[in-house]
Design an enzyme around this catalytic site. Sequence first.
Site, PDB file in Angstrom:
ATOM      1  N   ASN A   9       1.052  -1.118   0.049  1.00 14.09           N
ATOM      2  CA  ASN A   9       0.002   0.096   0.077  1.00 14.09           C
ATOM      3  C   ASN A   9       0.874   1.266  -0.206  1.00 14.09           C
ATOM      4  O   ASN A   9       1.502   1.290   0.969  1.00 14.09           O
ATOM      5  CB  ASN A   9      -0.779  -0.118   1.332  1.00 14.09           C
ATOM      6  CG  ASN A   9      -1.814   1.308   1.269  1.00 14.09           C
ATOM      7  OD1 ASN A   9      -1.803   1.994   0.472  1.00 14.09           O
ATOM      8  ND2 ASN A   9      -2.359   1.547   2.458  1.00 14.09           N
ATOM      9  N   LYS A  11       0.222   4.483  -0.100  1.00  9.76           N
ATOM     10  CA  LYS A  11      -0.381   5.446   0.509  1.00  9.76           C
ATOM     11  C   LYS A  11      -0.224   6.876  -0.352  1.00  9.76           C
ATOM     12  O   LYS A  11       0.104   6.617  -1.454  1.00  9.76           O
ATOM     13  CB  LYS A  11       0.133   5.596   2.110  1.00  9.76           C
ATOM     14  CG  LYS A  11       0.012   4.160   2.635  1.00  9.76           C
ATOM     15  CD  LYS A  11       0.277   4.334   4.214  1.00  9.76           C
ATOM     16  CE  LYS A  11       0.045   3.386   4.809  1.00  9.76           C
ATOM     17  NZ  LYS A  11       0.111   2.944   6.185  1.00  9.76           N
ATOM     18  N   HIS A  97      -9.478   1.323   5.185  1.00 10.60           N
ATOM     19  CA  HIS A  97      -8.057   1.644   5.850  1.00 10.60           C
ATOM     20  C   HIS A  97      -8.175   2.346   6.997  1.00 10.60           C
ATOM     21  O   HIS A  97      -8.860   3.228   7.084  1.00 10.60           O
ATOM     22  CB  HIS A  97      -7.027   1.941   4.785  1.00 10.60           C
ATOM     23  CG  HIS A  97      -5.702   1.892   5.435  1.00 10.60           C
ATOM     24  ND1 HIS A  97      -5.149   2.708   6.213  1.00 10.60           N
ATOM     25  CD2 HIS A  97      -4.744   1.105   5.196  1.00 10.60           C
ATOM     26  CE1 HIS A  97      -3.872   2.537   6.528  1.00 10.60           C
ATOM     27  NE2 HIS A  97      -3.681   1.361   6.033  1.00 10.60           N
ATOM     28  N   GLU A  99      -6.509   4.565   7.901  1.00  2.00           N
ATOM     29  CA  GLU A  99      -6.405   5.987   7.790  1.00  2.00           C
ATOM     30  C   GLU A  99      -7.645   6.720   7.341  1.00  2.00           C
ATOM     31  O   GLU A  99      -7.586   7.898   7.426  1.00  2.00           O
ATOM     32  CB  GLU A  99      -4.868   6.187   6.901  1.00  2.00           C
ATOM     33  CG  GLU A  99      -3.890   5.931   7.727  1.00  2.00           C
ATOM     34  CD  GLU A  99      -2.454   5.139   6.951  1.00  2.00           C
ATOM     35  OE1 GLU A  99      -2.651   5.349   5.759  1.00  2.00           O
ATOM     36  OE2 GLU A  99      -1.591   4.846   7.595  1.00  2.00           O
ATOM     37  N   GLU A 169      -4.849  -4.866  10.596  1.00  5.28           N
ATOM     38  CA  GLU A 169      -4.010  -3.831  10.923  1.00  5.28           C
ATOM     39  C   GLU A 169      -4.098  -3.237  12.125  1.00  5.28           C
ATOM     40  O   GLU A 169      -4.889  -2.125  12.139  1.00  5.28           O
ATOM     41  CB  GLU A 169      -3.969  -2.821   9.681  1.00  5.28           C
ATOM     42  CG  GLU A 169      -3.691  -3.311   8.276  1.00  5.28           C
ATOM     43  CD  GLU A 169      -3.108  -2.397   7.271  1.00  5.28           C
ATOM     44  OE1 GLU A 169      -2.254  -2.747   6.700  1.00  5.28           O
ATOM     45  OE2 GLU A 169      -3.827  -1.413   7.083  1.00  5.28           O
ATOM     46  N   GLY A 175       3.093   2.502  10.820  1.00  3.92           N
ATOM     47  CA  GLY A 175       3.788   3.210  10.594  1.00  3.92           C
ATOM     48  C   GLY A 175       4.627   3.856  11.929  1.00  3.92           C
ATOM     49  O   GLY A 175       5.377   4.846  11.801  1.00  3.92           O
ATOM     50  N   SER A 215       3.936  -2.132  10.266  1.00  2.00           N
ATOM     51  CA  SER A 215       5.393  -2.047  10.188  1.00  2.00           C
ATOM     52  C   SER A 215       5.883  -3.506  10.034  1.00  2.00           C
ATOM     53  O   SER A 215       7.104  -4.094  10.728  1.00  2.00           O
ATOM     54  CB  SER A 215       5.892  -1.736  11.757  1.00  2.00           C
ATOM     55  OG  SER A 215       5.415  -0.253  12.101  1.00  2.00           O
TER      56      SER A 215
HETATM   57  P1  13P Z   1       3.525   0.236   7.685  1.00  2.00           P
HETATM   58  O1  13P Z   1       3.763  -0.979   6.981  1.00  2.00           O
HETATM   59  O2  13P Z   1       4.212   1.375   6.935  1.00  2.00           O
HETATM   60  O3  13P Z   1       3.415   0.190   8.788  1.00  2.00           O
HETATM   61  O4  13P Z   1       1.869   0.571   6.997  1.00  2.00           O
HETATM   62  C1  13P Z   1       1.005  -0.424   7.142  1.00  2.00           C
HETATM   63  C2  13P Z   1      -0.408  -0.352   6.423  1.00  2.00           C
HETATM   64  O5  13P Z   1      -1.021   0.623   6.682  1.00  2.00           O
HETATM   65  C3  13P Z   1      -0.722  -0.798   5.304  1.00  2.00           C
HETATM   66  O6  13P Z   1      -1.773  -0.596   4.704  1.00  2.00           O
END
Ligand code: 13P
Length: 257
Positions: A9, A11, A97, A99, A169, A175, A215
Amino acid sequence: MARKIIAGNWKMNLLHHEALELVQKVGNYCQQTELNKVEVIVAPTFLDLAAAAYLTKGANLSIAAQNCSEHKQGAFTGEVSLDMIKSAQVNMVIIGHSERRQFFGDTEEVVHTKLQKALSARMIPILCIGESLEDRKSGNHEKIVKQQLQSALRGRAAENLTELIIAYEPVWAIGTGETASPAQAQEMHHFIRKQLNEMYDEAMAARTSILYGGSVKPSNAAELFSQPDINGGLIGGASLKYEDFVSLIEIGKKELR
Ligand code: 13P
Protein backbone atom coordinates in the site's frame (compact mmCIF):
# COMPACT_ATOMS: atom_id res chain seq x y z
CA MET A 1 -6.85 -22.98 0.89
CA ALA A 2 -6.38 -19.28 1.41
CA ARG A 3 -4.45 -17.34 -1.18
CA LYS A 4 -0.93 -16.25 -0.24
CA ILE A 5 -0.58 -12.53 -0.82
CA ILE A 6 2.08 -9.86 -0.51
CA ALA A 7 0.52 -6.44 -1.04
CA GLY A 8 2.10 -3.00 -1.00
CA ASN A 9 0.00 0.00 0.00
CA TRP A 10 1.91 3.01 -1.26
CA LYS A 11 -0.39 5.49 0.48
CA MET A 12 0.33 9.14 -0.49
CA ASN A 13 3.94 8.54 -1.48
CA LEU A 14 6.01 8.66 -4.69
CA LEU A 15 5.79 11.21 -7.48
CA HIS A 16 4.26 10.12 -10.79
CA HIS A 17 7.55 9.12 -12.44
CA GLU A 18 8.77 7.41 -9.26
CA ALA A 19 5.59 5.37 -8.97
CA LEU A 20 5.76 4.25 -12.59
CA GLU A 21 9.42 3.36 -12.28
CA LEU A 22 8.80 1.27 -9.16
CA VAL A 23 5.71 -0.47 -10.51
CA GLN A 24 7.60 -1.42 -13.64
CA LYS A 25 10.52 -2.81 -11.64
CA VAL A 26 8.19 -4.85 -9.42
CA GLY A 27 6.29 -5.98 -12.52
CA ASN A 28 9.49 -7.15 -14.20
CA TYR A 29 10.50 -9.02 -11.07
CA CYS A 30 7.11 -10.74 -10.88
CA GLN A 31 7.28 -11.69 -14.54
CA GLN A 32 10.77 -13.13 -14.32
CA THR A 33 10.50 -14.95 -10.99
CA GLU A 34 8.77 -18.15 -9.94
CA LEU A 35 6.42 -16.81 -7.29
CA ASN A 36 5.44 -20.18 -5.77
CA LYS A 37 1.77 -19.23 -5.76
CA VAL A 38 2.38 -15.97 -3.89
CA GLU A 39 0.20 -13.25 -5.40
CA VAL A 40 1.70 -9.79 -5.49
CA ILE A 41 -0.37 -6.62 -5.36
CA VAL A 42 0.57 -2.94 -5.28
CA ALA A 43 -1.75 -0.04 -4.58
CA PRO A 44 -0.54 3.29 -6.02
CA THR A 45 -2.53 6.54 -5.77
CA PHE A 46 -5.45 7.19 -8.14
CA LEU A 47 -3.15 9.37 -10.22
CA ASP A 48 -0.96 6.43 -11.16
CA LEU A 49 -3.53 3.65 -11.25
CA ALA A 50 -4.31 3.49 -14.97
CA ALA A 51 -0.68 3.80 -16.05
CA ALA A 52 0.42 1.21 -13.48
CA ALA A 53 -2.19 -1.27 -14.76
CA TYR A 54 -1.18 -0.59 -18.36
CA LEU A 55 2.56 -0.94 -17.71
CA THR A 56 2.22 -4.22 -15.80
CA LYS A 57 -0.34 -5.96 -18.00
CA GLY A 58 0.44 -9.68 -18.08
CA ALA A 59 3.17 -9.31 -15.45
CA ASN A 60 1.71 -11.46 -12.67
CA LEU A 61 1.23 -8.36 -10.57
CA SER A 62 -2.17 -7.02 -9.56
CA ILE A 63 -2.89 -3.35 -9.12
CA ALA A 64 -5.31 -2.17 -6.43
CA ALA A 65 -6.90 1.17 -5.67
CA GLN A 66 -6.40 2.51 -2.14
CA ASN A 67 -10.00 3.64 -1.79
CA CYS A 68 -13.17 4.27 -3.78
CA SER A 69 -16.21 6.49 -3.58
CA GLU A 70 -19.39 5.03 -2.13
CA HIS A 71 -21.31 6.95 -4.83
CA LYS A 72 -21.89 5.74 -8.35
CA GLN A 73 -21.26 8.98 -10.23
CA GLY A 74 -22.08 12.67 -10.33
CA ALA A 75 -21.33 15.84 -8.40
CA PHE A 76 -18.78 14.51 -5.90
CA THR A 77 -15.72 16.68 -6.45
CA GLY A 78 -12.45 14.87 -5.86
CA GLU A 79 -13.97 11.39 -5.67
CA VAL A 80 -13.25 8.36 -7.86
CA SER A 81 -15.92 5.75 -8.51
CA LEU A 82 -15.67 1.98 -8.72
CA ASP A 83 -16.69 2.10 -12.39
CA MET A 84 -13.82 4.50 -13.08
CA ILE A 85 -11.36 2.22 -11.31
CA LYS A 86 -12.64 -0.75 -13.26
CA SER A 87 -12.40 1.15 -16.51
CA ALA A 88 -8.67 1.61 -15.79
CA GLN A 89 -8.39 -2.23 -15.81
CA VAL A 90 -8.05 -2.40 -12.02
CA ASN A 91 -10.23 -4.90 -10.19
CA MET A 92 -9.03 -4.68 -6.60
CA VAL A 93 -9.70 -2.04 -3.99
CA ILE A 94 -8.59 -1.46 -0.40
CA ILE A 95 -11.59 -0.57 1.76
CA GLY A 96 -11.74 0.74 5.31
CA HIS A 97 -8.05 1.42 5.83
CA SER A 98 -7.62 2.84 9.33
CA GLU A 99 -6.23 6.08 7.87
CA ARG A 100 -9.50 6.52 5.95
CA ARG A 101 -11.48 5.71 9.09
CA GLN A 102 -9.36 8.07 11.22
CA PHE A 103 -8.87 11.08 8.94
CA PHE A 104 -11.53 10.99 6.22
CA GLY A 105 -14.77 10.08 7.91
CA ASP A 106 -15.03 6.49 6.73
CA THR A 107 -17.44 5.36 9.42
CA GLU A 108 -18.48 1.73 9.75
CA GLU A 109 -21.56 2.55 7.68
CA VAL A 110 -19.46 4.10 4.91
CA VAL A 111 -17.09 1.11 4.96
CA HIS A 112 -20.12 -1.20 4.76
CA THR A 113 -21.52 0.68 1.75
CA LYS A 114 -18.17 0.75 -0.08
CA LEU A 115 -17.64 -2.95 0.50
CA GLN A 116 -21.12 -3.88 -0.67
CA LYS A 117 -20.74 -1.76 -3.80
CA ALA A 118 -17.31 -3.18 -4.55
CA LEU A 119 -18.72 -6.71 -4.27
CA SER A 120 -21.68 -5.82 -6.48
CA ALA A 121 -19.24 -4.36 -9.03
CA ARG A 122 -17.36 -7.70 -8.94
CA MET A 123 -14.24 -6.04 -7.61
CA ILE A 124 -11.94 -7.85 -5.17
CA PRO A 125 -12.04 -5.97 -1.86
CA ILE A 126 -9.22 -5.86 0.66
CA LEU A 127 -11.15 -5.06 3.81
CA CYS A 128 -9.00 -3.50 6.55
CA ILE A 129 -9.89 -3.92 10.20
CA GLY A 130 -7.94 -3.33 13.39
CA GLU A 131 -8.11 -1.84 16.83
CA SER A 132 -6.60 1.35 18.27
CA LEU A 133 -4.02 1.38 21.04
CA GLU A 134 -6.74 2.39 23.48
CA ASP A 135 -8.87 -0.62 22.47
CA ARG A 136 -5.88 -2.90 22.86
CA LYS A 137 -4.95 -1.49 26.26
CA SER A 138 -8.49 -1.78 27.57
CA GLY A 139 -8.75 -5.37 26.34
CA ASN A 140 -11.47 -4.51 23.81
CA HIS A 141 -9.47 -5.44 20.72
CA GLU A 142 -11.42 -8.58 19.88
CA LYS A 143 -14.75 -6.89 20.44
CA ILE A 144 -13.82 -4.00 18.12
CA VAL A 145 -12.47 -6.23 15.37
CA LYS A 146 -15.56 -8.45 15.55
CA GLN A 147 -17.79 -5.39 15.29
CA GLN A 148 -15.86 -4.03 12.28
CA LEU A 149 -16.09 -7.40 10.56
CA GLN A 150 -19.79 -7.90 11.21
CA SER A 151 -20.67 -4.36 10.24
CA ALA A 152 -18.75 -4.45 6.95
CA LEU A 153 -19.99 -7.89 5.85
CA ARG A 154 -23.59 -7.53 7.07
CA GLY A 155 -26.13 -8.92 4.64
CA ARG A 156 -23.71 -10.75 2.37
CA ALA A 157 -23.84 -14.48 1.77
CA ALA A 158 -20.69 -16.60 1.67
CA GLU A 159 -21.04 -17.17 -2.08
CA ASN A 160 -20.59 -13.43 -2.65
CA LEU A 161 -17.38 -13.41 -0.66
CA THR A 162 -15.28 -15.97 -2.48
CA GLU A 163 -12.55 -13.46 -3.29
CA LEU A 164 -12.68 -11.36 -0.15
CA ILE A 165 -9.30 -10.46 1.34
CA ILE A 166 -9.10 -9.22 4.92
CA ALA A 167 -6.20 -7.22 6.32
CA TYR A 168 -5.76 -7.08 10.08
CA GLU A 169 -3.90 -3.86 10.80
CA PRO A 170 -3.69 -2.84 14.45
CA VAL A 171 -3.68 0.96 14.31
CA TRP A 172 -0.94 1.16 16.96
CA ALA A 173 1.42 -0.80 14.69
CA ILE A 174 0.93 1.24 11.50
CA GLY A 175 3.91 3.39 10.57
CA THR A 176 5.09 3.34 14.18
CA GLY A 177 7.88 0.80 13.85
CA GLU A 178 6.07 -1.18 16.51
CA THR A 179 4.78 -4.51 15.22
CA ALA A 180 2.29 -6.83 16.81
CA SER A 181 4.28 -9.79 18.08
CA PRO A 182 3.86 -12.92 15.96
CA ALA A 183 1.84 -14.41 18.84
CA GLN A 184 -0.44 -11.35 19.10
CA ALA A 185 -0.97 -11.32 15.34
CA GLN A 186 -1.62 -15.07 15.15
CA GLU A 187 -4.10 -14.83 18.03
CA MET A 188 -6.10 -12.12 16.28
CA HIS A 189 -5.95 -13.81 12.87
CA HIS A 190 -7.22 -16.99 14.47
CA PHE A 191 -9.99 -15.00 16.14
CA ILE A 192 -10.98 -13.43 12.80
CA ARG A 193 -11.09 -16.84 11.12
CA LYS A 194 -13.22 -18.15 13.97
CA GLN A 195 -15.64 -15.25 13.47
CA LEU A 196 -15.87 -16.03 9.75
CA ASN A 197 -16.59 -19.64 10.62
CA GLU A 198 -19.39 -18.53 12.94
CA MET A 199 -20.81 -15.97 10.51
CA TYR A 200 -20.53 -18.28 7.47
CA ASP A 201 -18.96 -21.71 7.54
CA GLU A 202 -15.66 -23.53 7.78
CA ALA A 203 -14.98 -23.50 4.05
CA MET A 204 -15.44 -19.73 3.84
CA ALA A 205 -13.21 -19.18 6.87
CA ALA A 206 -10.51 -21.46 5.47
CA ARG A 207 -10.38 -19.90 2.01
CA THR A 208 -10.37 -16.25 3.12
CA SER A 209 -6.92 -14.68 3.03
CA ILE A 210 -6.13 -12.74 6.16
CA LEU A 211 -3.14 -10.42 5.75
CA TYR A 212 -1.24 -8.77 8.56
CA GLY A 213 -0.31 -5.10 8.27
CA GLY A 214 1.65 -2.80 10.57
CA SER A 215 5.39 -2.15 10.36
CA VAL A 216 6.15 -5.35 8.44
CA LYS A 217 9.74 -5.30 7.21
CA PRO A 218 12.29 -7.84 6.06
CA SER A 219 13.66 -8.20 9.59
CA ASN A 220 10.35 -9.25 11.18
CA ALA A 221 8.43 -10.81 8.29
CA ALA A 222 9.59 -14.43 8.56
CA GLU A 223 8.23 -14.86 12.07
CA LEU A 224 4.92 -13.21 11.15
CA PHE A 225 4.46 -15.00 7.82
CA SER A 226 5.14 -18.42 9.36
CA GLN A 227 2.11 -18.15 11.67
CA PRO A 228 -0.60 -20.60 10.58
CA ASP A 229 -3.41 -18.04 10.23
CA ILE A 230 -1.36 -15.32 8.53
CA ASN A 231 -1.75 -15.60 4.76
CA GLY A 232 0.37 -12.63 3.79
CA GLY A 233 1.09 -8.99 4.44
CA LEU A 234 -0.27 -5.55 3.62
CA ILE A 235 2.85 -3.46 3.67
CA GLY A 236 3.20 0.31 3.82
CA GLY A 237 6.66 1.85 4.31
CA ALA A 238 8.69 -1.18 3.26
CA SER A 239 6.76 -1.51 -0.01
CA LEU A 240 8.20 1.78 -1.23
CA LYS A 241 11.71 0.39 -1.47
CA TYR A 242 12.18 -2.10 -4.28
CA GLU A 243 14.78 -4.22 -2.43
CA ASP A 244 12.69 -4.43 0.74
CA PHE A 245 9.49 -5.29 -1.11
CA VAL A 246 11.19 -7.98 -3.17
CA SER A 247 12.79 -9.43 -0.07
CA LEU A 248 9.33 -9.54 1.57
CA ILE A 249 8.01 -11.45 -1.45
CA GLU A 250 10.94 -13.87 -1.14
CA ILE A 251 10.22 -14.35 2.57
CA GLY A 252 6.55 -14.90 1.69
CA LYS A 253 7.54 -17.58 -0.82
CA LYS A 254 9.39 -19.45 1.91
CA GLU A 255 7.18 -18.94 4.93
CA LEU A 256 3.57 -18.59 3.83
CA ARG A 257 1.51 -21.76 3.75
P1 13P B 1 3.37 0.37 7.55
O1 13P B 1 3.88 -0.93 6.97
O2 13P B 1 4.08 1.57 7.03
O3 13P B 1 3.29 0.31 9.05
O4 13P B 1 1.84 0.52 7.03
C1 13P B 1 0.97 -0.52 7.17
C2 13P B 1 -0.27 -0.19 6.44
O5 13P B 1 -1.03 0.66 6.86
C3 13P B 1 -0.56 -0.88 5.17
O6 13P B 1 -1.85 -0.63 4.72
